[in-house]
Enzyme design. Sequence first.
Site, short mmCIF file in Angstrom:
data_model
loop_
_atom_site.label_atom_id
_atom_site.label_comp_id
_atom_site.label_asym_id
_atom_site.label_seq_id
_atom_site.Cartn_x
_atom_site.Cartn_y
_atom_site.Cartn_z
N SER A 60 0.87 -1.18 0.00
CA SER A 60 0.00 0.00 0.00
C SER A 60 0.90 1.23 0.00
O SER A 60 0.90 2.03 0.92
CB SER A 60 -0.91 -0.01 1.22
OG SER A 60 -0.17 0.04 2.41
N HIS B 298 -3.16 -6.34 2.32
CA HIS B 298 -2.22 -7.29 2.92
C HIS B 298 -2.84 -8.66 3.14
O HIS B 298 -2.20 -9.57 3.67
CB HIS B 298 -1.70 -6.77 4.26
CG HIS B 298 -0.81 -5.57 4.13
ND1 HIS B 298 -0.40 -4.81 5.18
CD2 HIS B 298 -0.25 -5.00 3.02
CE1 HIS B 298 0.38 -3.83 4.76
NE2 HIS B 298 0.48 -3.91 3.45
N GLU C 93 -4.73 -2.70 9.09
CA GLU C 93 -3.98 -3.18 10.25
C GLU C 93 -4.70 -2.92 11.57
O GLU C 93 -5.12 -1.80 11.84
CB GLU C 93 -2.60 -2.50 10.31
CG GLU C 93 -1.81 -2.71 9.03
CD GLU C 93 -0.46 -1.99 9.00
OE1 GLU C 93 0.05 -1.58 10.07
OE2 GLU C 93 0.08 -1.84 7.89
N GLU D 79 1.75 -9.56 7.05
CA GLU D 79 2.53 -9.12 8.20
C GLU D 79 2.36 -10.06 9.39
O GLU D 79 2.66 -9.69 10.53
CB GLU D 79 2.18 -7.67 8.55
CG GLU D 79 2.55 -6.74 7.39
CD GLU D 79 2.42 -5.26 7.71
OE1 GLU D 79 1.85 -4.91 8.77
OE2 GLU D 79 2.89 -4.44 6.89
N ASP E 35 -4.13 0.97 11.56
CA ASP E 35 -3.69 1.61 10.33
C ASP E 35 -4.68 1.22 9.23
O ASP E 35 -4.50 0.20 8.56
CB ASP E 35 -2.27 1.20 9.93
CG ASP E 35 -1.85 1.84 8.60
OD1 ASP E 35 -2.61 2.70 8.09
OD2 ASP E 35 -0.78 1.48 8.07
N GLU F 97 -3.24 5.51 12.33
CA GLU F 97 -2.37 5.92 11.23
C GLU F 97 -3.18 6.01 9.94
O GLU F 97 -4.05 5.17 9.69
CB GLU F 97 -1.26 4.87 11.10
CG GLU F 97 -0.33 5.00 9.92
CD GLU F 97 0.63 3.79 9.86
OE1 GLU F 97 0.92 3.18 10.90
OE2 GLU F 97 1.04 3.44 8.74
N ASP G 128 1.44 8.35 7.46
CA ASP G 128 2.33 7.47 6.69
C ASP G 128 2.30 7.90 5.22
O ASP G 128 3.17 8.65 4.77
CB ASP G 128 1.88 6.01 6.89
CG ASP G 128 2.59 5.02 6.00
OD1 ASP G 128 3.63 5.37 5.41
OD2 ASP G 128 2.12 3.86 5.87
N LYS H 185 9.76 5.28 7.37
CA LYS H 185 10.16 4.15 6.55
C LYS H 185 11.34 4.58 5.69
O LYS H 185 11.20 5.48 4.84
CB LYS H 185 9.01 3.73 5.63
CG LYS H 185 7.81 3.12 6.36
CD LYS H 185 6.63 3.00 5.41
CE LYS H 185 5.51 2.14 5.96
NZ LYS H 185 4.27 2.28 5.15
N HIS I 52 8.48 -1.18 9.52
CA HIS I 52 8.79 -2.15 8.46
C HIS I 52 7.93 -1.85 7.23
O HIS I 52 7.14 -0.91 7.23
CB HIS I 52 8.48 -3.57 8.96
CG HIS I 52 7.02 -3.81 9.24
ND1 HIS I 52 6.47 -5.05 9.34
CD2 HIS I 52 5.98 -2.94 9.42
CE1 HIS I 52 5.18 -4.95 9.56
NE2 HIS I 52 4.86 -3.69 9.62
N ARG I 53 8.09 -2.66 6.17
CA ARG I 53 7.17 -2.66 5.04
C ARG I 53 6.46 -4.02 5.02
O ARG I 53 6.91 -4.98 5.65
CB ARG I 53 7.90 -2.48 3.70
CG ARG I 53 8.67 -1.19 3.53
CD ARG I 53 7.89 0.06 3.84
NE ARG I 53 6.67 0.25 3.07
CZ ARG I 53 6.47 1.21 2.16
NH1 ARG I 53 7.44 2.06 1.89
NH2 ARG I 53 5.31 1.34 1.54
N SER I 54 5.38 -4.10 4.25
CA SER I 54 4.68 -5.40 4.20
C SER I 54 5.53 -6.46 3.48
O SER I 54 5.43 -7.64 3.78
CB SER I 54 3.32 -5.24 3.54
OG SER I 54 3.44 -4.59 2.29
N LYS J 141 6.79 -0.37 14.60
CA LYS J 141 5.71 -1.17 14.03
C LYS J 141 6.37 -2.21 13.15
O LYS J 141 6.98 -1.87 12.13
CB LYS J 141 4.81 -0.23 13.24
CG LYS J 141 3.72 -0.90 12.46
CD LYS J 141 2.80 0.14 11.85
CE LYS J 141 2.91 0.10 10.35
NZ LYS J 141 1.69 0.56 9.64
#
Length: 422
Positions: free
Chosen positions: A40, A152, A161, A202, A239, A282, A309, A334, A362-364, A385
């Site tokens: 995303s 995700h 999330e 995730e 999120d 978020e 984000d 990020k 992190h990233r997915s 996160k």
Amino acid sequence: EITQVAARMVLDSRGNPTVEAEVALVGGARGRAIVPSGASTGKFEAVELRDGGPTYGGKGVSKAIANVNGPIAGAVIGYDARQQRLLDRAMISLDDTQDKSRLGANAMLSVSLAAARAAANASRLPLTSYLGGVNATLLPVPMMNVINGGVHASNNLDMQEFMLVPHGAVTFREALQWGVQTYAALKAELAAQSLSTTVGDEGGFAPNLHSHQEALELLVKAIEKAGLRPGIDVSLALDPASTEFFREGHYVLKGEDKSLTPDEMVDYYAQLVDAFPIVSIEDPMAEEDWEGWKIFTQRLRGKIQIVGDDIFVTNPRRLERGFKESVADSILIKLNQIGTLTETLETMELARSHGYSTVISHRSGETEDTFIADLAVATGAGQIKTGAPARSDRVAKYNQLLRIEAMLGEGARFIDWVKRGK
Ligand code: PGA
Ligand code: ZN
């Protein structure tokens, strides 16, 4: 002094190609880093250079790798790896675009991080101490994404999330333990209700549910079943990654058969915040819905942490606009959204100088690389996160934080930002 720079392709947690770089120094010290990748992604992120074409569904990284092995190596060989700023600036000048589209942010970041690791190794320091010095002692409160939706997962949840925030713990390892216990209780509860316990990108569960409210109810129940107190020991964070369901001025919640105006969407969130122990949200509003963001911030500032984000993409210019327009009070960090370590640190400094909190993320699409764990402690970010306590790409970061905490021993600190106020 840097003598060698080389990149290769490795795979991320979704099986997509990504860039790994290695940097070698005079004297033999080396550093290696792998870059992650989002799903995303924000529209205003630095460009992740992909090959296109048929191989790997267009996601090949041979161009990015060639950029590391050719022009980037040419530009940074000879630099002192400890001069991170000069080295990153050299790559930025070479790229000479606003969005790093010439060299690729993936190519640049791999070298930026590998150089930092090489310098740490040459200095015989753990990465945390190298980057943060003797004051780097604050372990982050984890935000653990235990229910996955949106892009995700393939379930019907529009919000991406649903996270556990074990902020009431005394140490990081206790916080992690609470997260793990609650995750296990959640799994048992899902199984008891004949809901799916398979996981999303995730590591969180990805059941089909009737509503977001139901997801939050399950989480509160899981916290209680784990013998913990919702809102005191463990709270919740969201999120929604709402850009993904923003269509022509409306927030379209397919799973709940709703199409909401920005005002109505803010009401929707306000009701959730009143009904559940939510401490942070978020990207409640879309990356281009600045008006919606202002309404949200006015309505909920002081009640919860409001994290940007996709709207900020770790970019100082976007963050400055956030200050001006009173949008959010926290920023997700990020590294690959901006593309170098130096710019990431600058954005964090800017955020802090305006009283915005920082959450390392992190990233997915992740890998075994644990740079962000060290970065979180080095910068004293206070929050990280990095997914559920499942799948090695997520757990690797938690394990590295456990090592850092052990290394710091009695010096390690953990602060309940919810109780204290951020
Ligand atoms: P992404 O998601 O890595 O897929 O962009 C993470 C997030 O939105 O925070
Ligand atoms: Zn996000």
